[in-house]
Design an enzyme around this catalytic site. Structure first.
Site, PDB file in Angstrom:
ATOM      1  N   LYS A 208       0.837  -1.204   0.000  1.00 56.99           N
ATOM      2  CA  LYS A 208       0.000   0.000   0.000  1.00 56.99           C
ATOM      3  C   LYS A 208       0.873   1.256   0.000  1.00 56.99           C
ATOM      4  O   LYS A 208       0.680   2.165  -0.768  1.00 56.99           O
ATOM      5  CB  LYS A 208      -0.930  -0.030   1.210  1.00 56.99           C
ATOM      6  CG  LYS A 208      -1.861   1.150   1.291  1.00 56.99           C
ATOM      7  CD  LYS A 208      -2.875   0.994   2.404  1.00 56.99           C
ATOM      8  CE  LYS A 208      -3.681   2.271   2.563  1.00 56.99           C
ATOM      9  NZ  LYS A 208      -4.654   2.201   3.644  1.00 56.99           N
ATOM     10  N   GLU A 214      10.612  -4.736   4.479  1.00 56.18           N
ATOM     11  CA  GLU A 214      10.755  -6.132   4.077  1.00 56.18           C
ATOM     12  C   GLU A 214      10.426  -6.311   2.591  1.00 56.18           C
ATOM     13  O   GLU A 214      11.148  -6.987   1.842  1.00 56.18           O
ATOM     14  CB  GLU A 214       9.813  -7.026   4.892  1.00 56.18           C
ATOM     15  CG  GLU A 214      10.074  -7.035   6.387  1.00 56.18           C
ATOM     16  CD  GLU A 214       9.236  -5.999   7.136  1.00 56.18           C
ATOM     17  OE1 GLU A 214       9.080  -4.860   6.637  1.00 56.18           O
ATOM     18  OE2 GLU A 214       8.738  -6.327   8.226  1.00 56.18           O
ATOM     19  N   GLY A 270      -5.090  -1.758   4.756  1.00 55.62           N
ATOM     20  CA  GLY A 270      -4.261  -2.876   4.294  1.00 55.62           C
ATOM     21  C   GLY A 270      -4.887  -4.228   4.585  1.00 55.62           C
ATOM     22  O   GLY A 270      -4.948  -5.112   3.717  1.00 55.62           O
ATOM     23  N   ARG A 271      -5.391  -4.417   5.804  1.00 56.58           N
ATOM     24  CA  ARG A 271      -5.931  -5.741   6.175  1.00 56.58           C
ATOM     25  C   ARG A 271      -7.334  -5.967   5.622  1.00 56.58           C
ATOM     26  O   ARG A 271      -7.934  -6.999   5.864  1.00 56.58           O
ATOM     27  CB  ARG A 271      -5.888  -5.915   7.697  1.00 56.58           C
ATOM     28  CG  ARG A 271      -6.551  -4.810   8.495  1.00 56.58           C
ATOM     29  CD  ARG A 271      -6.191  -4.909   9.971  1.00 56.58           C
ATOM     30  NE  ARG A 271      -6.671  -3.781  10.765  1.00 56.58           N
ATOM     31  CZ  ARG A 271      -6.036  -2.621  10.913  1.00 56.58           C
ATOM     32  NH1 ARG A 271      -4.870  -2.427  10.298  1.00 56.58           N
ATOM     33  NH2 ARG A 271      -6.539  -1.659  11.657  1.00 56.58           N
ATOM     34  N   GLU A 356      -4.920  -6.509  14.799  1.00 53.06           N
ATOM     35  CA  GLU A 356      -4.425  -5.196  14.372  1.00 53.06           C
ATOM     36  C   GLU A 356      -5.569  -4.175  14.407  1.00 53.06           C
ATOM     37  O   GLU A 356      -5.351  -2.979  14.589  1.00 53.06           O
ATOM     38  CB  GLU A 356      -3.810  -5.271  12.963  1.00 53.06           C
ATOM     39  CG  GLU A 356      -2.796  -4.164  12.698  1.00 53.06           C
ATOM     40  CD  GLU A 356      -2.050  -4.299  11.378  1.00 53.06           C
ATOM     41  OE1 GLU A 356      -2.680  -4.187  10.315  1.00 53.06           O
ATOM     42  OE2 GLU A 356      -0.820  -4.505  11.399  1.00 53.06           O
ATOM     43  N   HIS A 387      -4.638 -32.991  18.062  1.00 53.77           N
ATOM     44  CA  HIS A 387      -3.465 -33.761  18.501  1.00 53.77           C
ATOM     45  C   HIS A 387      -2.377 -32.842  19.041  1.00 53.77           C
ATOM     46  O   HIS A 387      -1.214 -33.235  19.140  1.00 53.77           O
ATOM     47  CB  HIS A 387      -2.945 -34.598  17.334  1.00 53.77           C
ATOM     48  CG  HIS A 387      -3.983 -35.556  16.825  1.00 53.77           C
ATOM     49  ND1 HIS A 387      -4.232 -36.773  17.422  1.00 53.77           N
ATOM     50  CD2 HIS A 387      -4.898 -35.428  15.838  1.00 53.77           C
ATOM     51  CE1 HIS A 387      -5.231 -37.377  16.794  1.00 53.77           C
ATOM     52  NE2 HIS A 387      -5.657 -36.577  15.831  1.00 53.77           N
ATOM     53  N   LYS A 498       9.178  -0.669  14.256  1.00 49.79           N
ATOM     54  CA  LYS A 498       9.706  -0.423  12.898  1.00 49.79           C
ATOM     55  C   LYS A 498      10.776   0.662  12.954  1.00 49.79           C
ATOM     56  O   LYS A 498      11.842   0.544  12.341  1.00 49.79           O
ATOM     57  CB  LYS A 498       8.589   0.117  11.984  1.00 49.79           C
ATOM     58  CG  LYS A 498       7.661  -0.910  11.404  1.00 49.79           C
ATOM     59  CD  LYS A 498       6.734  -0.216  10.384  1.00 49.79           C
ATOM     60  CE  LYS A 498       5.485  -1.017  10.115  1.00 49.79           C
ATOM     61  NZ  LYS A 498       4.527  -0.329   9.251  1.00 49.79           N
TER      62      LYS A 498
HETATM   63  O1  F6P Z   1       3.167  -3.011   9.782  1.00 42.48           O
HETATM   64  C1  F6P Z   1       1.795  -3.156   9.635  1.00 42.48           C
HETATM   65  C2  F6P Z   1       1.337  -2.832   8.252  1.00 42.48           C
HETATM   66  O2  F6P Z   1       1.302  -1.452   8.093  1.00 42.48           O
HETATM   67  C3  F6P Z   1      -0.005  -3.470   7.982  1.00 42.48           C
HETATM   68  O3  F6P Z   1      -1.059  -2.730   8.455  1.00 42.48           O
HETATM   69  C4  F6P Z   1       0.043  -3.616   6.512  1.00 42.48           C
HETATM   70  O4  F6P Z   1      -0.912  -4.547   6.062  1.00 42.48           O
HETATM   71  C5  F6P Z   1       1.462  -4.083   6.312  1.00 42.48           C
HETATM   72  O5  F6P Z   1       2.204  -3.346   7.264  1.00 42.48           O
HETATM   73  C6  F6P Z   1       2.023  -3.898   4.944  1.00 42.48           C
HETATM   74  O6  F6P Z   1       2.013  -2.565   4.538  1.00 42.48           O
HETATM   75  P1  F6P Z   1       2.193  -2.161   3.019  1.00 42.48           P
HETATM   76  O7  F6P Z   1       1.061  -2.763   2.244  1.00 42.48           O
HETATM   77  O8  F6P Z   1       2.155  -0.664   2.999  1.00 42.48           O
HETATM   78  O9  F6P Z   1       3.509  -2.699   2.540  1.00 42.48           O
END
Ligand code: F6P
Length: 524
Positions: A208, A214, A270-271, A356, A387, A498
């Site tokens: 987003k 990452e 995002g979620r 979240e 199990h 972060k």
């Molecule tokens: O660190 C949390 C977050 O901001 C989530 O809310 C989001 O889904 C995820 O990181 C990834 O963010 P992006 O889509 O901006 O890479």
């Protein structure tokens, strides 16, 4: 829009519920169980049947919960969400994932014609791109059709697409594989790429913000792989990279081609984004028509959520039961156990969706809460969980409400396997409720019982019922956030760590003795 400063714990309903909860220690679910209870404690929508009769709840407590709901800003907040008001108040953003699955007429009636237009354009983009890739018409730099898609994203840019691709793998196009690289662990990207041919691989960089550490590092590593293997000087500008983002300018600065960028907007959290362009990998895997069927299922749940009487409203019922356990019966967690291996990712998906959204400590006005909010959500598929941790569910000293999710029919399974799997689910919910008394000589054989669960039965796992299932939990989380008067749509809690990681990597972190010692052990 909302009742400013609403405090659920200061309402009469809250007091009524506290009193109702105090009497509940004498309530036995199995004793209360009758055909009549089952016929009333159920709801259905979009091919999903909910039996909530196996809960520690009676009519009086339910009435109290509906009273609390009616006291809360729920109704005005629900209308405000669907109408596109900025209910995410800390970021001044609308929350319009429901618009992604609404009809143009509905959006027009809500004054969201501009959004409808943007959504239609992006859907057309998803359709064209996914169909080209599926038809073998999207060619790599050396002229070969695509066999492998790698979705690179994390959190909401990963969990929904990964869940949907697994859940709906029955419909995946043969010869077209989808891979998911979320974690920055170099082993993951290395082993994923090792098995792939760069000539026939497309990487979807899904983010987003397009600033997520990452995802950007993984994308750069993949770009280097294309350069090394195919000699591409500008891999991001090649047919091997597609971007999906709400920050197109940032992606273009990194070298992505505007025509290979799909967009969504800050009004899609995002979620909550698998219904947007973030779902590109889903459309590539199962085809655009089935992607739309998934949206239709979610839309049917939206309509149910908007129009079904509250007493039969599935997201509302699940939410109120969750509040009952969290705030009145002292249960800090919720286990979600799908009896379908294709839904293995569902608990992980729900962890982000629920925790979240509702893991918050201040209300919408910023005041510290004097009541509990979102539960710890966890789970695993059945029968695997049986199990592993079911011992604790049956005999441990905790109340852990369980959501069981089963399928009535499963054309992918084998008849005998399907029956054994679902029989286990039914047996577990019955055993948790009924328990079994042991003789005093063998106390370890005692099953206390009276342990609550919901059972959700899907007619079958189709794009439509899957879409409805995910939307059901989205709305459940929304209702709980409304009653708790929290902002379910921001996530400030993830920012601190972060920032420290960035400072640490740039050598600027001013950390405590323990952390400094650990850094020393790393040899940095
Ligand atoms: O660190 C949390 C977050 O901001 C989530 O809310 C989001 O889904 C995820 O990181 C990834 O963010 P992006 O889509 O901006 O890479």
């Amino acid at each position: 829009m909302s009742q400013s400063g609403f405090n659920p714990s200061a309402t009469e309903s809250w007091k009524t519920l506290k009193n109702a909860a105090a009497k509940m220690s004498a309530f036995g679910i199995a004793d209360a169980m009758t055909d009549e209870r089952v016929s009333r404690y159920q709801a259905q929508c979009a091919g999903i049947y909910l039996d909530f009769s196996k809960n520690r709840i009676d009519d009086a407590a339910l009435a109290g919960l509906f009273g609390l709901l009616n006291d809360s800003p729920f109704a005005s907040l629900r209308a405000a969400m669907f109408d596109g008001e900025a209910i995410n108040n800390t970021e001044q953003r609308a929350v319009l994932h429901t618009a992604l699955r609404a009809s143009n007429a509905e959006l027009g009636a809500r004054g969201l014609a501009a959004e409808a237009q943007q959504i239609a354009e992006q859907k057309q983009h998803i359709k064209t791109l996914s169909e080209k890739i599926r038809a073998g018409q999207w060619l790599g730099a050396t002229g070969k059709p695509i066999t492998d898609i790698v979705n690179m994203g994390i959190g909401g840019s990963d969990l929904g697409p990964k869940l949907a691709s697994e859940a709906l793998k029955e419909f995946a196009q043969p010869g077209l594989r989808c891979h998911f690289v979320a974690n920055v662990d170099g082993e993951l990207i290395r082993s994923t790429l090792t098995d792939l041919n760069p000539e026939t691989t497309v990487v979807i960089v899904a983010s987003k913000t397009f600033t997520t550490q990452e995802t950007l590092l993984n994308a750069n590593t993949a770009a280097a792989w294309f350069t090394e293997r195919l000699g591409l000087a500008q891999p991001f500008s090649s047919p091997h990279f597609i971007g999906v983002t709400a920050a197109p300018d940032t992606a273009i600065e990194l070298g992505f081609l505007p025509e290979q960028l799909l967009q969504f907007w800050d009004w899609v959290g995002g979620r909550y984004s698998m219904w947007s362009s973030i779902g590109l990998s889903i459309a590539i895997s199962i085809g655009f028509e089935r992607f739309e069927a998934m949206l239709d299922g979610a839309r049917e749940m939206d309509q149910h959520f908007l129009t079904a009487p509250l007493e039969q409203n599935m997201p509302v019922i699940l939410a109120l039961l969750g509040i009952w356990y969290r705030n009145f019966l002292g249960a800090p967690s919720l286990a979600v156990i799908p009896y379908c291996e294709r839904l293995e990712q569902f608990p992980f998906y729900l962890q982000q969706l629920d925790m979240e959204s509702n893991g918050k400590g201040v209300n919408r006005e910023g005041a510290k809460l004097d009541y509990q909010t979102g539960p710890v959500v966890w789970g695993l598929t059945g029968t695997n969980g049986q199990h592993s941790f079911f011992q604790l569910l049956h005999q441990g000293d905790h109340v852990v409400p369980v959501d069981f999710i089963g399928l009535i029919r499963d054309s992918l399974s084998l008849p005998e396997h399907h029956k054994v799997l679902q029989a286990n689910m039914l047996a577990q919910s019955a055993a948790l409720m009924s328990g079994k008394k042991a003789s005093s000589a063998e106390p370890y054989r005692n099953y206390p019982g009276n342990r609550p669960s919901n059972t959700l039965l899907l007619d079958e796992l189709t794009p439509k019922s899957f879409g409805a299932l995910v939307a059901l939990y989205e709305h459940k989380v929304f209702v709980q956030g409304a009653v708790w008067n929290i902002n379910s749509f921001d996530q400030w809690g993830v920012e601190l760590g972060k920032g420290i990681a960035k400072d640490l990597l740039s050598g600027d972190a001013n950390l405590d003795a323990s952390s400094r010692s650990l850094i020393g052990k790393m040899g940095w």
